[in-house]
Design a protein around this motif. Structure first.
Motif, PDB file in Angstrom:
ATOM      1  N   SER A 169       0.815  -1.205   0.000  1.00 27.12           N
ATOM      2  CA  SER A 169       0.000   0.000   0.000  1.00 27.12           C
ATOM      3  C   SER A 169       0.846   1.252   0.000  1.00 27.12           C
ATOM      4  CB  SER A 169      -0.933   0.005   1.206  1.00 27.12           C
ATOM      5  OG  SER A 169      -0.165   0.048   2.391  1.00 27.12           O
ATOM      6  N   ALA A 190       1.219   1.856  -3.380  1.00 31.16           N
ATOM      7  CA  ALA A 190      -0.043   2.213  -4.002  1.00 31.16           C
ATOM      8  C   ALA A 190      -0.334   3.683  -3.760  1.00 31.16           C
ATOM      9  CB  ALA A 190      -1.163   1.355  -3.448  1.00 31.16           C
ATOM     10  N   ARG A 191       0.029   4.135  -2.599  1.00 31.44           N
ATOM     11  CA  ARG A 191      -0.250   5.534  -2.324  1.00 31.44           C
ATOM     12  C   ARG A 191       0.594   6.423  -3.231  1.00 31.44           C
ATOM     13  NH1 ARG A 191       1.598   9.284   1.363  1.00 31.44           N
ATOM     14  NH2 ARG A 191       3.041   7.835   2.277  1.00 31.44           N
ATOM     15  N   GLN A 248       1.410   5.658  -5.996  1.00 29.94           N
ATOM     16  CA  GLN A 248       0.815   5.523  -7.312  1.00 29.94           C
ATOM     17  C   GLN A 248      -0.332   6.502  -7.510  1.00 29.94           C
ATOM     18  OE1 GLN A 248       2.066   3.674  -9.354  1.00 29.94           O
ATOM     19  NE2 GLN A 248       0.649   3.391 -11.020  1.00 29.94           N
ATOM     20  N   LEU A 249      -0.893   6.939  -6.425  1.00 31.93           N
ATOM     21  CA  LEU A 249      -2.064   7.796  -6.552  1.00 31.93           C
ATOM     22  C   LEU A 249      -1.769   9.046  -7.374  1.00 31.93           C
ATOM     23  CD1 LEU A 249      -4.016   8.085  -3.251  1.00 31.93           C
ATOM     24  CD2 LEU A 249      -4.797   7.379  -5.496  1.00 31.93           C
ATOM     25  N   SER A 296      -1.342   9.777 -12.451  1.00 31.89           N
ATOM     26  CA  SER A 296      -1.792  10.005 -13.786  1.00 31.89           C
ATOM     27  C   SER A 296      -2.370  11.372 -13.915  1.00 31.89           C
ATOM     28  CB  SER A 296      -2.765   8.995 -14.242  1.00 31.89           C
ATOM     29  OG  SER A 296      -3.289   8.322 -13.228  1.00 31.89           O
ATOM     30  N   ILE A 348       8.194  10.390   0.995  1.00 33.54           N
ATOM     31  CA  ILE A 348       7.456  10.859   2.160  1.00 33.54           C
ATOM     32  C   ILE A 348       7.944  12.225   2.605  1.00 33.54           C
ATOM     33  CG2 ILE A 348       7.058  10.416   4.614  1.00 33.54           C
ATOM     34  CD1 ILE A 348       7.137   7.414   3.895  1.00 33.54           C
ATOM     35  N   SER A 378       4.708  19.995   3.511  1.00 32.93           N
ATOM     36  CA  SER A 378       5.151  18.987   4.468  1.00 32.93           C
ATOM     37  C   SER A 378       4.201  18.846   5.640  1.00 32.93           C
ATOM     38  CB  SER A 378       6.542  19.332   4.993  1.00 32.93           C
ATOM     39  OG  SER A 378       6.497  20.578   5.661  1.00 32.93           O
ATOM     40  N   ALA A 379       3.316  19.831   5.822  1.00 33.39           N
ATOM     41  CA  ALA A 379       2.438  19.750   6.981  1.00 33.39           C
ATOM     42  C   ALA A 379       1.144  19.011   6.678  1.00 33.39           C
ATOM     43  CB  ALA A 379       2.117  21.160   7.490  1.00 33.39           C
ATOM     44  N   GLY A 380       0.806  18.875   5.423  1.00 34.05           N
ATOM     45  CA  GLY A 380      -0.483  18.272   5.106  1.00 34.05           C
ATOM     46  C   GLY A 380      -0.497  16.766   5.253  1.00 34.05           C
ATOM     47  N   GLY A 381       0.639  16.147   4.985  1.00 33.46           N
ATOM     48  CA  GLY A 381       0.694  14.708   5.160  1.00 33.46           C
ATOM     49  C   GLY A 381       0.084  13.919   4.020  1.00 33.46           C
ATOM     50  N   ASN A 382      -0.466  14.582   3.041  1.00 35.66           N
ATOM     51  CA  ASN A 382      -1.134  13.843   1.983  1.00 35.66           C
ATOM     52  C   ASN A 382      -0.572  14.153   0.604  1.00 35.66           C
ATOM     53  OD1 ASN A 382      -3.022  12.414   3.579  1.00 35.66           O
ATOM     54  ND2 ASN A 382      -4.111  14.343   3.875  1.00 35.66           N
ATOM     55  N   ALA A 388      -3.002  13.586  -2.510  1.00 38.23           N
ATOM     56  CA  ALA A 388      -3.576  12.248  -2.616  1.00 38.23           C
ATOM     57  C   ALA A 388      -5.030  12.213  -2.183  1.00 38.23           C
ATOM     58  CB  ALA A 388      -2.751  11.255  -1.781  1.00 38.23           C
ATOM     59  N   THR A 389      -5.470  13.229  -1.483  1.00 39.17           N
ATOM     60  CA  THR A 389      -6.846  13.203  -1.006  1.00 39.17           C
ATOM     61  C   THR A 389      -7.764  14.098  -1.837  1.00 39.17           C
ATOM     62  OG1 THR A 389      -6.527  15.046   0.505  1.00 39.17           O
ATOM     63  CG2 THR A 389      -6.022  12.848   1.325  1.00 39.17           C
ATOM     64  N   ALA A 445     -10.284  15.391  -4.352  1.00 37.53           N
ATOM     65  CA  ALA A 445     -11.357  14.621  -4.961  1.00 37.53           C
ATOM     66  C   ALA A 445     -11.073  14.332  -6.432  1.00 37.53           C
ATOM     67  CB  ALA A 445     -12.677  15.372  -4.816  1.00 37.53           C
TER      68      ALA A 445
END
Lengths: 181, 765
Positions: B65, B68-69, B71-72, B75, B360, B380-384, B405-406, B408
């Motif tokens: 995973s 996979a992340r 990979q998000l 594209s 990361i 760096s603070a968002g984590g996503n 990554a989050t 929508a």
């Protein structure tokens, strides 16, 4: 220029995360419905928190922040399951991307589980927080970082969707339901 | 409970859900979870014996995973149909009008090459051995997104759309992008030198077959592409048109470095010593020239918070390598490489300044060739966030791609880094999945452009004037305290681009243009206005269509305008068609100089005269793919004869003269009688000379990270001034303008006062 070294105490950061693992693991399990996936998501969230550790202000803010990252990590996992293009996701984790194998994994789950798993990720998240973690609507809003009105609307929509989905599950699996009844 | 109605009611649904979640409740987390997290986050730092690194994947297969992340992000959506933005269309026409592909000599500076590592096994169980990790599932980590910039203006983003390769190209610092579908598999690496770009598809993400590794090249800045090889390479890095380097992607788990000496057609092992130490292998490479290169090495044991890695350098073309820094979680660590996050890519300059990006940790920057690193504050603070690509231009400009990554819509963001990457401006959003019917091109954020000054001049050390405007109205700014405070007043409808002072007089030209014509266009009508009170009141004294004015004394002035339509000399050569004009009656009447186009196939852009006879003209060429080709000429006889002092030309064009950069488009030249002076660019760059314009050097990078035209002026015997506009404020939210002053002939600059006042935005035309 600031050196790369961390702005906060590493040990304190780790202990803060460790102290939140039980709650994080429960939330992740409720959202994902799968213990192994939940543990992966929590570790993923811990890594994300590590990446953002410089943004931490204090322990309270950090705890809430970690909680939000856990939810985000779970939502990502749900999105991967439901919406990733087959080609790339299959290359990575076929057992996630292939809906048929996913269904196979959960074939023994009850109809509620199957119904919930069919909802869109945002609905799965809000239902897990409300009926699993037993959070109030304001608490859900805070956890998700969305306005309270939005949380309330989303919860209502999720319930309506769950109701339809459960009904559909019952309609499609009469033998299971009747056997259980 | 489960009666035979068609569906449950609300209360039943709630009860069912509560029971469902109660059944799921895992209670206390298993001890292994805490152990794993603890080990991955902190064990490395405090338990150098490595015991804490003994990881037990919770679910061996699902442990992917982490990949996979990653990979998000990938594209990026690309347009199925090519839609050119308005300004991009201009770029295209410029590019296609170029007589020959730009040779690398037009941009011999180190390539702004960026790379995206794509094959590093990231799962805990992945083995660094080829046989153990060559399965598609492990090799499926292609970031599918990469970026390269040749200079601060020209770059490409490569990725995929609809399962095929795709490119976005920009020629204006990422403000506008042209989407180009490419007949190739998804692209995961890019390099660029001048207008020569390369991209590669390593197929490391393909598990479905039908993907053939491909290397492509573009000779026109990324607009058209042709396949040059079928090599399985990634992390492309080119130092000139022929010589490039890459990571061998054909053997996941133990790749080596490859080199080409024919522009990417054939690749062979780099030779020399293995770049990485035992236990590590290169995942990304960046060469600044044929001798000096760097490689990012992975252990193949990346997982969550721990990712042993090292950074190595060569100064002899890869014959020998030395470790610059290492992070292995143990006592052997050296330097300040972050331990977390696998390498994704690296882009280095010959000076040893560069950036690397990690899974990361995000972006890190070095100024000492990779020995020490500092993390850059981009998300760096968002984590996503994911960081699929970044680039550093030869003059130190930073760009980075981020993917939330989050989000929508999974959109990717193109970010401009300011102040050496200490602040970032999210600029262009690339929507991953365009809405049905929506324009598939990236959408720059809509912004109301406030009025900004285009030109500045000082009457004395206290009294200064600036003129400029917004889309519809021209304004004049005045200061009486050396620039600390300014007052702004409308000049009228139109645009004011030119400003000159002599004695206590000032001149500008109020240009009124048709809606679709830029100031200076022959269709514009211009009124030369003069002020004798420091810019407070202006009187029309003549009529001319000038975008640059300079007065040698109170009566003798020179200007740049469009040539009379009857001659057509400039347009015949593909140029702007600008010409030099002069007045000898204080601006009442203007006539073309006898030699109105002294720059030949170049176009005069800006003039600076220090007397009625002595002056300089800054020229620009539209030929050469908009590479910022430019030149400087000097006259000592009032413009009758001109001599080249510096020129950087296009292939097949006149030879280069002196030393001047091709980066940025020339906006303003300002000279002093002693032959010192400066040139500002349309993108905020500044170069200075001390020898009459023969050799030019950049002012310190990072100081002029403005992104709109900036004006310049020299007070005779006094300070130098530059007025610039852009995202200069700390929050990077609105366009601001400021005055910069140098007391040492352009070496050091300080901001004078605060932001220039902004008049209320005009309603759109």
């Amino acid at each position: 220029m600031e050196p790369t070294q961390l702005g906060i105490d590493e040990a304190a950061f780790v202990e803060l995360i460790i102290g939140r693992l039980d709650e994080a693991n429960r939330v992740a399990t409720w959202i994902l419905g799968d213990a192994a996936a939940a543990e992966d998501a929590v570790q993923d969230a811990a890594a994300r928190a590590w990446a953002g550790r410089d943004g931490l202000r204090d322990a309270d803010a950090a705890a809430a922040w970690f909680g939000r990252i856990v939810v985000n990590a779970c939502r990502d996992e749900l999105r991967r399951r439901s919406s990733r293009p087959r080609t790339s996701a299959a290359a990575l984790a076929p057992e996630i991307a292939d809906p048929s194998s996913r269904d196979g994994e959960t074939a023994d789950r009850d109809e509620v589980g199957r119904a919930v798993a069919r909802l869109k990720p945002d609905f799965q998240v809000v239902l897990a927080l409300r009926f699993g973690a037993d959070l109030t609507v304001p608490a859900i809003a805070e956890r998700l970082g969305i306005p309270e009105g939005t949380a309330k609307t989303r919860l209502r929509d999720a319930l309506a969707a769950a109701r339809v989905a459960i009904a559909a599950e019952r309609a499609s699996t009469p033998t299971t339901r009747e056997a259980r009844a | 409970m489960t009666d035979h109605r068609d569906g449950p009611d609300d209360h039943e649904v709630e009860a069912l859900l509560r029971r469902h979640y109660r059944d799921l409740d895992p209670g206390t987390a298993p001890a292994r979870l805490a152990a794993n997290v603890r080990g991955r986050l902190s064990g490395a730092a405090r338990q150098p014996d490595g015991a804490a690194l003994a990881r037990v994947p919770v679910a061996p297969v699902r442990a992917l995973s982490g990949r996979a992340r990653t990979q998000l992000g990938p594209s990026l959506a690309l347009a199925a149909a090519v839609v050119l933005l308005a300004v991009a269309g201009l770029a295209v026409s410029r590019l296609s009008g170029q007589p020959a592909q730009a040779s690398p000599t037009t941009a011999a500076a180190p390539s702004g090459t960026t790379t995206v590592q794509s094959t590093a096994p990231g799962s805990p169980q992945a083995s660094p051995s080829p046989s153990g990790s060559a399965s598609p599932a492990v090799a499926g980590g292609s970031a599918q997104l990469a970026m390269a910039f040749a200079d601060r203006s020209h770059g490409v983003v490569v990725g995929a759309y609809g399962g095929r390769g795709a490119v976005w190209a920009t020629s204006d610092e990422g403000q506008d992008w042209t989407a180009v579908p490419v007949d190739a598999p998804p692209l995961d690496s890019a390099a660029m030198v001048g207008t020569h770009a390369w991209a590669s598809a390593s197929c490391s993400d393909s598990a479905t077959g039908g993907c053939s590794p491909t290397v492509l090249e573009s000779l026109d800045g990324g607009l058209t592409w042709t396949t040059v090889a079928s090599a399985d390479v990634t992390s492309l890095s080119f130092v000139d048109a022929q010589d490039g380097f890459a990571v061998d992607a054909s053997t996941p788990g133990a790749p080596g470095l490859l080199a080409t000496h024919d522009g990417g057609k054939t690749w062979s092992a780099l030779g020399g010593a293995a770049p990485c130490e035992a236990g590590f292998f290169p995942v990304a490479v960046s060469f600044a020239d044929a001798q000096h290169g760097w490689a990012a090495c992975s252990s193949g044991k990346a997982a969550l918070g721990s990712s042993p890695k090292e950074f190595v350098a060569t100064a002899d073309g890869g014959a020998t390598w030395s470790v610059r820094s290492r992070a292995d979680g143990g006592v052997a660590s050296a330097g300040s490489l972050p331990f977390a996050g696998d390498f994704r890519g690296v882009d280095m300059l010959g000076s040893g300044t560069g950036v690397a990006w990690l899974a990361i940790e995000g972006l890190i920057r070095t100024t000492d060739g990779g020995a020490t690193w500092s993390r850059l504050p981009l998300g760096s603070a968002g984590g996503n966030l994911e960081w699929p690509g970044a680039a550093i231009t030869p003059d130190g400009m930073l760009f980075a791609l981020t993917v939330d990554a989050t989000a929508a819509d999974g959109s990717a963001t193109f970010n401009l880094g300011l102040d050496n990457g200490q602040t970032w401006k999210p600029y262009t959003q690339f929507s991953r999945l365009p809405a049905p019917g929506a324009s598939p091109t990236p959408q720059p954020p809509a912004a109301v452009q406030p009025a900004t000054p285009d030109a500045v001049a000082f009457l004395d050390a206290a009294h200064g004037i600036a003129v400029g405007g917004d889309a519809t109205n021209a304004y004049a700014w005045r200061t009486a305290d050396g620039g600390a405070t300014w007052a702004v007043a409308p000049l009228g409808a139109g645009a004011a681009r030119a400003l000159a002072v002599s004695g206590q007089s000032a001149w500008t030209d109020l240009l009124v243009c048709p809606a679709d014509a830029a100031p200076g266009n022959p269709a514009c009508t211009g009124s030369v206005e003069r002020s004798n009170d420091g810019g407070a009141t202006w009187t029309v004294v003549g009529h001319a269509n000038l975008t640059s004015i300079s007065f040698g004394d109170a009566t003798h002035g020179f200007g740049v305008g469009f040539e009379p339509p009857s001659t057509g000399a400039g347009t015949a050569t593909g140029g702007f068609g600008t010409a030099l004009y002069a007045t000898s009656d204080g601006g009442a009447t203007w006539a073309p100089l006898a030699d109105s186009r002294p720059c030949g196939t170049f176009d005069p852009v800006s003039v600076s005269f220090v007397s009625a006879s002595h002056g300089w003209v800054g020229c620009s060429s539209v030929i050469g793919a908009g590479s910022g080709l430019k030149g400087v000429m000097e006259t000592t006889d009032g413009g009758r004869t001109w001599s080249w002092r510096a020129r950087i030309s296009y292939p097949g064009g006149p030879k280069d003269i002196g030393s001047i950069t091709s980066s940025d488009y020339l906006a303003t030249i300002a000279m002093a009688a002693d032959g010192s002076g400066l040139i500002t660019g349309q993108r905020g760059s500044t170069i200075r000379t001390a020898d009459g314009g023969r050799t030019w050097v950049s002012c310190p990078p990072g100081q002029f990270d403005a992104f709109t035209t900036s004006g310049a002026a020299i007070l005779p015997g006094g300070p130098w001034y530059v007025v610039q506009s852009g995202w200069l404020n700390a929050t990077l939210t609105t366009t601001e303008s400021r005055l910069m002053r140098s007391a040492d002939r352009g070496a050091a600059w300080t901001q004078v006062g605060g932001w220039l006042p902004t008049p209320p935005p005009s309603p759109g035309p």
